[in-house]
Scaffold this motif. Structure first.
Motif, PDB file in Angstrom:
ATOM      1  N   VAL A 214       0.751  -1.221  -0.020  1.00 38.11           N
ATOM      2  CA  VAL A 214       0.000   0.219  -0.043  1.00 38.11           C
ATOM      3  C   VAL A 214       0.878   1.378  -0.057  1.00 38.11           C
ATOM      4  O   VAL A 214       2.094   1.163   0.699  1.00 38.11           O
ATOM      5  N   THR A 215       0.354   2.064  -0.879  1.00 39.99           N
ATOM      6  CA  THR A 215       1.097   3.624  -0.761  1.00 39.99           C
ATOM      7  C   THR A 215       0.140   4.558   0.055  1.00 39.99           C
ATOM      8  O   THR A 215      -0.890   4.791  -0.472  1.00 39.99           O
ATOM      9  N   PHE A 216       0.699   5.282   1.224  1.00 35.12           N
ATOM     10  CA  PHE A 216      -0.044   6.106   1.731  1.00 35.12           C
ATOM     11  C   PHE A 216      -0.176   7.469   0.748  1.00 35.12           C
ATOM     12  O   PHE A 216       0.857   7.859   0.559  1.00 35.12           O
ATOM     13  N   SER A 217      -1.242   8.259   0.841  1.00 31.55           N
ATOM     14  CA  SER A 217      -1.497   9.239   0.143  1.00 31.55           C
ATOM     15  C   SER A 217      -0.784  10.466   0.485  1.00 31.55           C
ATOM     16  O   SER A 217      -0.178  11.127  -0.049  1.00 31.55           O
ATOM     17  N   GLN A 218      -0.721  10.542   2.066  1.00 33.96           N
ATOM     18  CA  GLN A 218      -0.085  11.917   2.476  1.00 33.96           C
ATOM     19  C   GLN A 218       1.308  11.709   2.485  1.00 33.96           C
ATOM     20  O   GLN A 218       2.088  12.582   2.154  1.00 33.96           O
ATOM     21  N   THR A 219       1.830  10.660   3.076  1.00 35.31           N
ATOM     22  CA  THR A 219       3.538  10.516   3.209  1.00 35.31           C
ATOM     23  C   THR A 219       3.967   9.854   2.309  1.00 35.31           C
ATOM     24  O   THR A 219       5.277   9.846   2.261  1.00 35.31           O
ATOM     25  N   LYS A 220       3.222   9.286   1.284  1.00 33.34           N
ATOM     26  CA  LYS A 220       3.653   8.522   0.160  1.00 33.34           C
ATOM     27  C   LYS A 220       4.760   7.345   0.747  1.00 33.34           C
ATOM     28  O   LYS A 220       5.288   6.562  -0.003  1.00 33.34           O
ATOM     29  N   GLU A 221       4.372   7.049   1.850  1.00 31.80           N
ATOM     30  CA  GLU A 221       5.270   5.939   2.537  1.00 31.80           C
ATOM     31  C   GLU A 221       4.626   4.400   1.984  1.00 31.80           C
ATOM     32  O   GLU A 221       3.437   4.487   1.367  1.00 31.80           O
ATOM     33  N   ILE A 222       5.285   3.537   1.702  1.00 31.96           N
ATOM     34  CA  ILE A 222       4.991   2.193   1.050  1.00 31.96           C
ATOM     35  C   ILE A 222       5.310   1.306   2.212  1.00 31.96           C
ATOM     36  O   ILE A 222       6.206   0.987   2.753  1.00 31.96           O
ATOM     37  N   LYS A 223       3.907   0.451   2.371  1.00 30.98           N
ATOM     38  CA  LYS A 223       4.009  -0.619   3.309  1.00 30.98           C
ATOM     39  C   LYS A 223       3.752  -1.939   2.815  1.00 30.98           C
ATOM     40  O   LYS A 223       2.692  -2.147   2.041  1.00 30.98           O
ATOM     41  N   LEU A 224       4.245  -3.218   3.158  1.00 34.18           N
ATOM     42  CA  LEU A 224       3.756  -4.431   3.157  1.00 34.18           C
ATOM     43  C   LEU A 224       2.787  -5.064   4.143  1.00 34.18           C
ATOM     44  O   LEU A 224       3.252  -5.115   5.261  1.00 34.18           O
ATOM     45  N   ASN A 232      -8.151  -2.381   8.426  1.00 30.94           N
ATOM     46  CA  ASN A 232      -8.042  -1.487   9.691  1.00 30.94           C
ATOM     47  C   ASN A 232      -7.173  -0.329   9.389  1.00 30.94           C
ATOM     48  O   ASN A 232      -7.027   0.507  10.248  1.00 30.94           O
ATOM     49  N   VAL A 233      -6.697  -0.242   8.022  1.00 30.57           N
ATOM     50  CA  VAL A 233      -5.891   1.085   7.859  1.00 30.57           C
ATOM     51  C   VAL A 233      -6.813   2.363   7.971  1.00 30.57           C
ATOM     52  O   VAL A 233      -7.866   2.326   7.005  1.00 30.57           O
ATOM     53  N   LYS A 234      -6.638   3.212   8.553  1.00 32.76           N
ATOM     54  CA  LYS A 234      -7.447   4.452   8.626  1.00 32.76           C
ATOM     55  C   LYS A 234      -6.900   5.693   7.573  1.00 32.76           C
ATOM     56  O   LYS A 234      -7.864   6.470   6.968  1.00 32.76           O
ATOM     57  N   GLU A 235      -5.724   5.726   7.264  1.00 30.85           N
ATOM     58  CA  GLU A 235      -5.373   6.620   6.299  1.00 30.85           C
ATOM     59  C   GLU A 235      -5.642   6.556   4.842  1.00 30.85           C
ATOM     60  O   GLU A 235      -6.066   5.452   4.447  1.00 30.85           O
ATOM     61  N   ASP A 236      -5.832   7.802   4.050  1.00 30.18           N
ATOM     62  CA  ASP A 236      -5.973   7.535   2.787  1.00 30.18           C
ATOM     63  C   ASP A 236      -4.889   6.757   1.893  1.00 30.18           C
ATOM     64  O   ASP A 236      -3.756   6.848   2.276  1.00 30.18           O
ATOM     65  N   LEU A 237      -5.379   5.845   0.958  1.00 28.86           N
ATOM     66  CA  LEU A 237      -4.283   5.162   0.404  1.00 28.86           C
ATOM     67  C   LEU A 237      -4.223   5.667  -1.295  1.00 28.86           C
ATOM     68  O   LEU A 237      -5.104   5.732  -1.852  1.00 28.86           O
ATOM     69  N   LEU A 238      -3.020   5.675  -1.606  1.00 28.62           N
ATOM     70  CA  LEU A 238      -2.976   6.214  -3.092  1.00 28.62           C
ATOM     71  C   LEU A 238      -3.006   5.095  -3.886  1.00 28.62           C
ATOM     72  O   LEU A 238      -3.473   4.916  -5.124  1.00 28.62           O
TER      73      LEU A 238
END
Ligand code: ADP
Length: 246
Positions: A214-224, A232-238
């Motif tokens: 997943v890539t988070f919209s705000q931080t552009k952080e990528i996580k597996l 359970n992910v609350k943040e917006d995803l890109l």
């Protein structure tokens, strides 16, 4: 429909397939998955008769078999419709079959175009349409949807579902979880030329976990993440990109 017994294939000194034993039933769609170089294409070529196994036996209930390679084979000088007509004539196929496949693959608007004027997705749809003209009982597909646009993927998936309804046997190489989920009855995993798993889709999901990037919209952080953690992910995803099994 298809039965393989202790099939092995050697190129030079190295074995690329070993101890391949499995059988399929009519109306089954089998997804073949595995890393690059695990022997997936070699397996389809052996079943199709293009390659001979070094050892072991292949039994097929029907000789009406179509192998559709990853890169479509089309005649560049001919339009889409002329390509279909040409192959139909060679194989003595009635023109109604051509019209049916044009409809199934939604090719109506493109009949006058040459292969070079078609998108990758349309070329793949045409290639499949040509291969299905003979109404084969066994269909072998090498990554039919890889790198295609969403519309072509959907149309090809729907065509595979229709083949299944018509009791055809389909083996196809895929990297897409969604296709395994929505189309396949069984999954065959190849690892370094051997069968690591062969069973139902339910057993497959029970045994192997699904992961996504997943890539988070705000931080552009990528996580597996595991797929079930996604809700359970609350943040917006890109982006959410499937990475298959682990
Ligand atoms: P996959 O489709 O899973 O990527 P392949 O069946 O294409 O795997 O290839 C399996 C292995 O066999 C690879 O290591 C590949 O390099 C090798 N191989 C494939 N075709 C040939 C060939 N004609 N000659 C020698 N080695 C080959």
């Amino acid at each position: 429909m298809i039965k393989l017994e202790n099939v092995g294939k050697r190129y030079g000194k190295s074995w690329v397939l070993e101890n391949i034993t499995f059988h399929t039933e009519e109306g089954n769609v089998i997804g073949i998955i595995g890393k690059n170089g695990s022997g997936k294409t070699t397996l389809l070529k052996i079943i199709s008769g293009i390659l001979k196994p070094t050892v072991g036996n292949v039994y097929l209930k029907s000789k009406l078999i179509s192998y559709i390679p990853e890169k479509p084979i089309l005649i560049p000088e001919l339009s889409l419709k002329e390509n279909l007509n040409y192959f139909a004539k060679m194989r003595n196929v009635e023109s109604k079959r051509i019209e049916d496949e044009i409809k199934f693959f939604r090719l109506e608007k493109h009949v006058l175009k040459k292969p070079s004027e078609l998108s990758k997705g349309l070329r793949q749809r045409l290639s499949m349409a040509i291969s299905l003209l003979i109404d084969p009982d066994i269909i072998l597909l090498d990554e039919p949807t890889s790198g295609l646009d969403a519309e072509s993927k959907k149309i090809i998936s729907n065509r595979i579902k229709k083949l299944k309804l018509n009791k055809k046997t389909v083996l196809y190489i895929t990297h897409e979880d969604e296709e395994v989920e929505s189309i396949c009855d069984k999954v065959l995993i190849l690892e370094e030329g051997e069968i690591k798993f062969f069973g139902t889709v339910e057993d497959f999901w029970r045994k192997y976990e699904r992961f996504v990037y997943v890539t988070f919209s705000q931080t552009k952080e990528i996580k597996l993440l595991k797929l079930e953690e996604l809700k359970n992910v609350k943040e917006d995803l890109l982006h959410v990109r499937s990475v298959g099994i682990r």
